[in-house]
Design a protein around this motif. Structure first.
Motif, PDB file in Angstrom:
ATOM      1  N   GLN A  61      35.616  27.134  47.553  1.00  0.00           N
ATOM      2  CA  GLN A  61      35.665  28.591  47.435  1.00  0.00           C
ATOM      3  C   GLN A  61      35.428  29.141  46.027  1.00  0.00           C
ATOM      4  OE1 GLN A  61      39.433  30.016  48.900  1.00  0.00           O
ATOM      5  NE2 GLN A  61      40.613  28.641  47.639  1.00  0.00           N
ATOM      6  N   TRP A  62      35.880  28.445  45.011  1.00  0.00           N
ATOM      7  CA  TRP A  62      35.700  28.997  43.656  1.00  0.00           C
ATOM      8  C   TRP A  62      34.542  28.338  42.905  1.00  0.00           C
ATOM      9  CZ3 TRP A  62      38.016  33.116  44.627  1.00  0.00           C
ATOM     10  CH2 TRP A  62      39.311  33.181  45.159  1.00  0.00           C
ATOM     11  N   PRO A  68      32.371  38.946  45.892  1.00  0.00           N
ATOM     12  CA  PRO A  68      32.587  39.114  47.341  1.00  0.00           C
ATOM     13  C   PRO A  68      32.495  37.817  48.136  1.00  0.00           C
ATOM     14  CG  PRO A  68      31.172  40.865  46.522  1.00  0.00           C
ATOM     15  CD  PRO A  68      31.370  39.901  45.380  1.00  0.00           C
ATOM     16  N   TYR A  85      43.803  39.423  49.300  1.00  0.00           N
ATOM     17  CA  TYR A  85      42.348  39.247  49.227  1.00  0.00           C
ATOM     18  C   TYR A  85      41.607  40.396  49.911  1.00  0.00           C
ATOM     19  CZ  TYR A  85      42.800  34.608  47.201  1.00  0.00           C
ATOM     20  OH  TYR A  85      43.065  33.562  46.353  1.00  0.00           O
ATOM     21  N   PHE A 134      28.448  36.860  55.084  1.00  0.00           N
ATOM     22  CA  PHE A 134      28.090  36.420  53.732  1.00  0.00           C
ATOM     23  C   PHE A 134      27.502  35.020  53.667  1.00  0.00           C
ATOM     24  CE2 PHE A 134      31.297  39.714  52.932  1.00  0.00           C
ATOM     25  CZ  PHE A 134      30.728  40.404  51.873  1.00  0.00           C
ATOM     26  N   PHE A 161      46.739  41.805  37.608  1.00  0.00           N
ATOM     27  CA  PHE A 161      47.374  40.492  37.807  1.00  0.00           C
ATOM     28  C   PHE A 161      46.336  39.367  37.681  1.00  0.00           C
ATOM     29  CE2 PHE A 161      49.290  37.036  40.201  1.00  0.00           C
ATOM     30  CZ  PHE A 161      50.640  37.125  39.918  1.00  0.00           C
ATOM     31  N   PRO A 178      52.033  31.800  35.395  1.00  0.00           N
ATOM     32  CA  PRO A 178      52.345  32.851  34.403  1.00  0.00           C
ATOM     33  C   PRO A 178      51.058  33.443  33.810  1.00  0.00           C
ATOM     34  CG  PRO A 178      53.538  30.796  33.951  1.00  0.00           C
ATOM     35  CD  PRO A 178      52.507  30.481  34.982  1.00  0.00           C
ATOM     36  N   ALA A 179      51.166  34.692  33.376  1.00  0.00           N
ATOM     37  CA  ALA A 179      50.018  35.330  32.715  1.00  0.00           C
ATOM     38  C   ALA A 179      49.687  34.548  31.452  1.00  0.00           C
ATOM     39  CB  ALA A 179      50.360  36.774  32.382  1.00  0.00           C
ATOM     40  N   ARG A 180      48.408  34.526  31.108  1.00  0.00           N
ATOM     41  CA  ARG A 180      48.004  33.772  29.922  1.00  0.00           C
ATOM     42  C   ARG A 180      48.448  34.480  28.649  1.00  0.00           C
ATOM     43  NH1 ARG A 180      41.814  31.935  31.239  1.00  0.00           N
ATOM     44  NH2 ARG A 180      42.331  30.517  32.954  1.00  0.00           N
ATOM     45  N   PHE A 240      35.997  34.821  39.129  1.00  0.00           N
ATOM     46  CA  PHE A 240      35.781  34.130  40.401  1.00  0.00           C
ATOM     47  C   PHE A 240      35.779  35.092  41.592  1.00  0.00           C
ATOM     48  CE2 PHE A 240      37.795  31.151  37.485  1.00  0.00           C
ATOM     49  CZ  PHE A 240      36.886  30.117  37.529  1.00  0.00           C
ATOM     50  N   HIS A 241      36.217  36.315  41.359  1.00  0.00           N
ATOM     51  CA  HIS A 241      36.425  37.229  42.479  1.00  0.00           C
ATOM     52  C   HIS A 241      35.188  38.047  42.856  1.00  0.00           C
ATOM     53  CE1 HIS A 241      41.102  37.059  42.142  1.00  0.00           C
ATOM     54  NE2 HIS A 241      40.563  35.933  42.517  1.00  0.00           N
ATOM     55  N   LYS A 256      27.866  24.792  49.921  1.00  0.00           N
ATOM     56  CA  LYS A 256      28.758  25.955  50.001  1.00  0.00           C
ATOM     57  C   LYS A 256      28.454  26.776  51.254  1.00  0.00           C
ATOM     58  CE  LYS A 256      30.822  29.624  47.212  1.00  0.00           C
ATOM     59  NZ  LYS A 256      31.532  29.826  45.938  1.00  0.00           N
ATOM     60  N   ALA A 305      38.046  32.801  50.347  1.00  0.00           N
ATOM     61  CA  ALA A 305      39.485  32.688  50.062  1.00  0.00           C
ATOM     62  C   ALA A 305      40.296  33.368  51.162  1.00  0.00           C
ATOM     63  CB  ALA A 305      39.788  33.311  48.706  1.00  0.00           C
ATOM     64  N   ALA A 336      25.220  38.932  47.892  1.00  0.00           N
ATOM     65  CA  ALA A 336      26.556  39.295  48.378  1.00  0.00           C
ATOM     66  C   ALA A 336      27.163  40.414  47.552  1.00  0.00           C
ATOM     67  CB  ALA A 336      27.467  38.070  48.353  1.00  0.00           C
ATOM     68  N   ASN A 354      33.019  34.664  47.253  1.00  0.00           N
ATOM     69  CA  ASN A 354      34.215  33.833  47.046  1.00  0.00           C
ATOM     70  C   ASN A 354      35.449  34.461  47.682  1.00  0.00           C
ATOM     71  OD1 ASN A 354      32.566  32.182  45.564  1.00  0.00           O
ATOM     72  ND2 ASN A 354      33.594  32.486  43.604  1.00  0.00           N
ATOM     73  N   LEU A 355      35.585  35.771  47.562  1.00  0.00           N
ATOM     74  CA  LEU A 355      36.774  36.433  48.118  1.00  0.00           C
ATOM     75  C   LEU A 355      36.850  36.292  49.636  1.00  0.00           C
ATOM     76  CD1 LEU A 355      36.996  39.706  45.961  1.00  0.00           C
ATOM     77  CD2 LEU A 355      38.664  37.834  46.001  1.00  0.00           C
ATOM     78  N   ASP A 405      44.957  39.109  34.045  1.00  0.00           N
ATOM     79  CA  ASP A 405      45.936  38.450  33.158  1.00  0.00           C
ATOM     80  C   ASP A 405      45.907  36.931  33.297  1.00  0.00           C
ATOM     81  OD1 ASP A 405      46.789  40.865  32.244  1.00  0.00           O
ATOM     82  OD2 ASP A 405      48.639  40.931  33.428  1.00  0.00           O
ATOM     83  N   ARG A 406      45.354  36.443  34.381  1.00  0.00           N
ATOM     84  CA  ARG A 406      45.319  34.996  34.626  1.00  0.00           C
ATOM     85  C   ARG A 406      43.897  34.410  34.553  1.00  0.00           C
ATOM     86  NH1 ARG A 406      49.378  37.509  36.308  1.00  0.00           N
ATOM     87  NH2 ARG A 406      51.428  36.515  36.345  1.00  0.00           N
ATOM     88  N   GLY A 407      42.948  35.253  34.157  1.00  0.00           N
ATOM     89  CA  GLY A 407      41.575  34.757  34.007  1.00  0.00           C
ATOM     90  C   GLY A 407      40.879  34.481  35.323  1.00  0.00           C
ATOM     91  N   TRP A 408      41.374  35.101  36.415  1.00  0.00           N
ATOM     92  CA  TRP A 408      40.797  34.831  37.741  1.00  0.00           C
ATOM     93  C   TRP A 408      39.650  35.771  38.100  1.00  0.00           C
ATOM     94  CZ3 TRP A 408      46.185  34.635  40.650  1.00  0.00           C
ATOM     95  CH2 TRP A 408      46.865  33.483  40.245  1.00  0.00           C
ATOM     96  N   LEU A 427      53.930  38.273  45.393  1.00  0.00           N
ATOM     97  CA  LEU A 427      53.399  38.458  44.043  1.00  0.00           C
ATOM     98  C   LEU A 427      54.404  37.936  43.006  1.00  0.00           C
ATOM     99  CD1 LEU A 427      50.718  39.592  43.015  1.00  0.00           C
ATOM    100  CD2 LEU A 427      51.905  41.717  42.475  1.00  0.00           C
ATOM    101  N   ARG A 453      46.923  47.107  40.534  1.00  0.00           N
ATOM    102  CA  ARG A 453      47.935  46.139  40.131  1.00  0.00           C
ATOM    103  C   ARG A 453      47.442  44.698  40.330  1.00  0.00           C
ATOM    104  NH1 ARG A 453      53.923  45.978  42.899  1.00  0.00           N
ATOM    105  NH2 ARG A 453      54.651  44.067  41.867  1.00  0.00           N
ATOM    106  N   LEU A 454      46.800  44.456  41.474  1.00  0.00           N
ATOM    107  CA  LEU A 454      46.276  43.111  41.748  1.00  0.00           C
ATOM    108  C   LEU A 454      45.139  42.756  40.793  1.00  0.00           C
ATOM    109  CD1 LEU A 454      46.313  43.210  45.651  1.00  0.00           C
ATOM    110  CD2 LEU A 454      47.851  41.873  44.171  1.00  0.00           C
TER     111      LEU A 454
END
Lengths: 102, 102, 102, 102
Positions: D44-45, B25, B72, A43, B13, A100-102, B22-23, C26, B31, A51, B27-28, B16-19, A92, B9-10
């Motif tokens: 990374q992010w 490929p 990841y 990548f 997760f 925590p979750a938002r 960013f995810h 990056k 990480a 990517a 960036n992942l 729920d956290r606003g991530w 996890l 589930r991930l």
């Protein structure tokens, strides 16, 4: 995915090739980090857009590196006795407390 | 281990956290390589003997890093659509050709 | 070692090959981490004793990877404007505070 | 930059803290790859645009990680006896042959 079955299969695969003596935890984590880097290599010169839309050849290379990484992770799990699904569950829970979750 | 269930589930997760934004490929994989290095960090100053007999605290740290790495890897699998077990099967066949059993 | 001269030389080298457009920070750190892993690869299956007494071929491979790593570090220094010797001086002062001499 | 002077200084710094026994080549390359990953972690992010315009705090973190990386590279150079500038010169000649200028 039957992890113990895969671990047994990978162990046999390594034993059949005389690789087992090298597979101590320290060496396995080094090998694992090398595979992670080979995945990064797939990548490194791509734009985020490229990517996200891999060509077939790139896709196969990425799949191979992901497989290599998983191979070493399964072997590390076996030699350390650290069970992957339990580790994931435990981590996890910690992350949920920390963020925590938002 | 039910990989699609874990991936769902991930994903929840992260959402729920606003991530999720960013995810991608690129960036992942970055990480993921960082987590691989954190795993290396657990072992870097240990002798091979110490690495093979981890103390409880060390063992928990290793388990956490293995979990992060798997997290990841599962997410990368989801966003790229590359199925891990199929990738492992395909790669093992290639390795068997390249390195025949003794 | 004349770092600015090397940086200018490496920049010309990259420009002559059309690589400059890829050399954003990056991408450069990703490339740098890949080179670090290739260095790890040279050592991953060696015992500490073998690692401390490299054979000529191994030694050349290690030298090449160290050179690749330094190349990207010099380029990253150039594109970010972070001067290496000043960074080293500043970091050493922080480490000295964090870990006093015995 | 006077590399031998820095190497002597870093060696004294490590010796003063009792770190020297850990600094064999295998451990040093692991530590070096961990620092490379910590550098990756800084980026990374970030989008490529954010990565090209680091904020002061980010910039300091990047400088620190670059310094850590260079520290281990200088130490690895010392313990292996592989001279960095000569390695760079030799590798650049190989790369020039492999990838001729356009």
């Amino acid at each position: 995915m039957d992890l113990p079955a895969w671990q047994a299969r990978l162990q046999r695969f390594s034993a059949d090739r005389g690789w087992e003596p090298f597979h101590n935890p320290k060496n396995l984590v080094m090998a694992l980090s090398v595979e992670a880097a080979e995945l990064v290599e797939c990548f490194q010169w791509l734009t985020p857009e490229q990517a996200a839309a891999l060509q077939p050849t790139q896709r196969e290379a990425v799949a191979d590196e992901m497989a290599d990484l998983l191979t070493y992770l399964l072997q590390l799990s076996r030699v350390t006795g650290i069970e992957l699904e339990a580790a994931l569950e435990a981590k996890l829970a910690k992350t949920a407390l920390k963020y925590p979750a938002r």
